[in-house]
Design a protein around this motif. Structure first.
Motif, PDB file in Angstrom:
ATOM      1  N   ARG A   1       0.462   7.179   4.176  1.00 33.85           N
ATOM      2  CA  ARG A   1      -0.855   6.961   3.563  1.00 33.85           C
ATOM      3  C   ARG A   1      -1.912   6.875   4.644  1.00 33.85           C
ATOM      4  NH1 ARG A   1      -1.162   3.820  -1.554  1.00 33.85           N
ATOM      5  NH2 ARG A   1      -3.211   4.769  -1.613  1.00 33.85           N
TER       6      ARG A   1
ATOM      7  N   ASP B   1      -3.767   0.434  -4.438  1.00 36.67           N
ATOM      8  CA  ASP B   1      -4.993   1.152  -4.088  1.00 36.67           C
ATOM      9  C   ASP B   1      -5.597   0.708  -2.769  1.00 36.67           C
ATOM     10  OD1 ASP B   1      -4.876   2.680  -6.403  1.00 36.67           O
ATOM     11  OD2 ASP B   1      -6.064   1.236  -7.548  1.00 36.67           O
TER      12      ASP B   1
ATOM     13  N   ASP C   1      -8.538   7.031   3.614  1.00 37.86           N
ATOM     14  CA  ASP C   1      -8.676   7.673   2.314  1.00 37.86           C
ATOM     15  C   ASP C   1      -7.386   7.490   1.526  1.00 37.86           C
ATOM     16  OD1 ASP C   1      -9.024   9.243   0.085  1.00 37.86           O
ATOM     17  OD2 ASP C   1      -9.728  10.999   1.188  1.00 37.86           O
ATOM     18  N   PRO C   2      -7.356   6.547   0.578  1.00 39.58           N
ATOM     19  CA  PRO C   2      -6.136   6.264  -0.176  1.00 39.58           C
ATOM     20  C   PRO C   2      -5.578   7.468  -0.932  1.00 39.58           C
ATOM     21  CG  PRO C   2      -7.783   4.576  -0.593  1.00 39.58           C
ATOM     22  CD  PRO C   2      -8.457   5.661   0.199  1.00 39.58           C
ATOM     23  N   SER C   3      -6.408   8.473  -1.194  1.00 42.84           N
ATOM     24  CA  SER C   3      -5.909   9.644  -1.923  1.00 42.84           C
ATOM     25  C   SER C   3      -5.094  10.570  -1.028  1.00 42.84           C
ATOM     26  CB  SER C   3      -7.070  10.410  -2.557  1.00 42.84           C
ATOM     27  OG  SER C   3      -7.864  11.025  -1.559  1.00 42.84           O
ATOM     28  N   HIS C   4      -5.187  10.399   0.294  1.00 47.51           N
ATOM     29  CA  HIS C   4      -4.380  11.192   1.216  1.00 47.51           C
ATOM     30  C   HIS C   4      -3.043  10.498   1.405  1.00 47.51           C
ATOM     31  CE1 HIS C   4      -8.154  13.130   3.155  1.00 47.51           C
ATOM     32  NE2 HIS C   4      -7.827  13.690   2.014  1.00 47.51           N
ATOM     33  N   ARG C   5      -2.054  11.000   0.682  1.00 48.50           N
ATOM     34  CA  ARG C   5      -0.723  10.391   0.736  1.00 48.50           C
ATOM     35  C   ARG C   5       0.325  11.464   0.468  1.00 48.50           C
ATOM     36  NH1 ARG C   5      -2.596   7.238  -4.366  1.00 48.50           N
ATOM     37  NH2 ARG C   5      -2.475   8.892  -5.881  1.00 48.50           N
TER      38      ARG C   5
ATOM     39  N   TYR D   1       0.844  -1.198   0.000  1.00 49.16           N
ATOM     40  CA  TYR D   1       0.000   0.000   0.000  1.00 49.16           C
ATOM     41  C   TYR D   1       0.881   1.250   0.000  1.00 49.16           C
ATOM     42  CZ  TYR D   1      -3.815   3.064   1.737  1.00 49.16           C
ATOM     43  OH  TYR D   1      -4.751   4.050   1.924  1.00 49.16           O
TER      44      TYR D   1
END
Length: 114
Positions: A93, A58, A97-101, A53
């Motif tokens: 990460r 994803d 929320d996977p988009s917060h990285r 991850y």
């Protein structure tokens, strides 16, 4: 590339687990459980999925597994320290929320990661 460590956090300044890795081959194992539940639910697969991850996959588990983790750690995050050609990077990460990285180039990750 070398994974130096993996941190699991509940939020800023709330590290709950740090797993350090050595250079070379690392063997991930746990003792067998005794008693009625002799399943192999020690977290080896979860550890591997969290590392993947951090590399950009994803998801870190099945939908059900991710929902259980998110309900227990609503503000949780995972942070991996990687060594790439003599340079340390941290990849962070969000577990919800996977988009917060974010990726930062530094040897030590302070608590400004939040």
């Amino acid at each position: 590339m070398w994974f130096k460590q993996l941190d699991i956090r509940l939020g800023p300044r709330r590290k709950i687990r740090t797993i350090k890795f050595s250079r070379g081959l690392n063997i991930i194992w746990s003792e067998r459980k005794v008693g009625g539940d002799r399943s192999l639910n020690a977290g080896n697969t979860s550890l591997t999925r969290l590392l993947r991850y951090c590399l950009g996959e994803d998801h870190f588990g099945t939908v059900g597994h991710e929902q259980r983790v998110q309900s227990k750690f609503p503000g949780g995050a995972v942070a991996a320290q990687l060594r790439l050609t003599d340079t340390d990077w941290w990849v962070l990460r969000s577990l919800s929320d996977p988009s917060h990285r974010i990726a930062v180039c530094r040897e030590v990750l302070d608590d400004s990661w939040a």
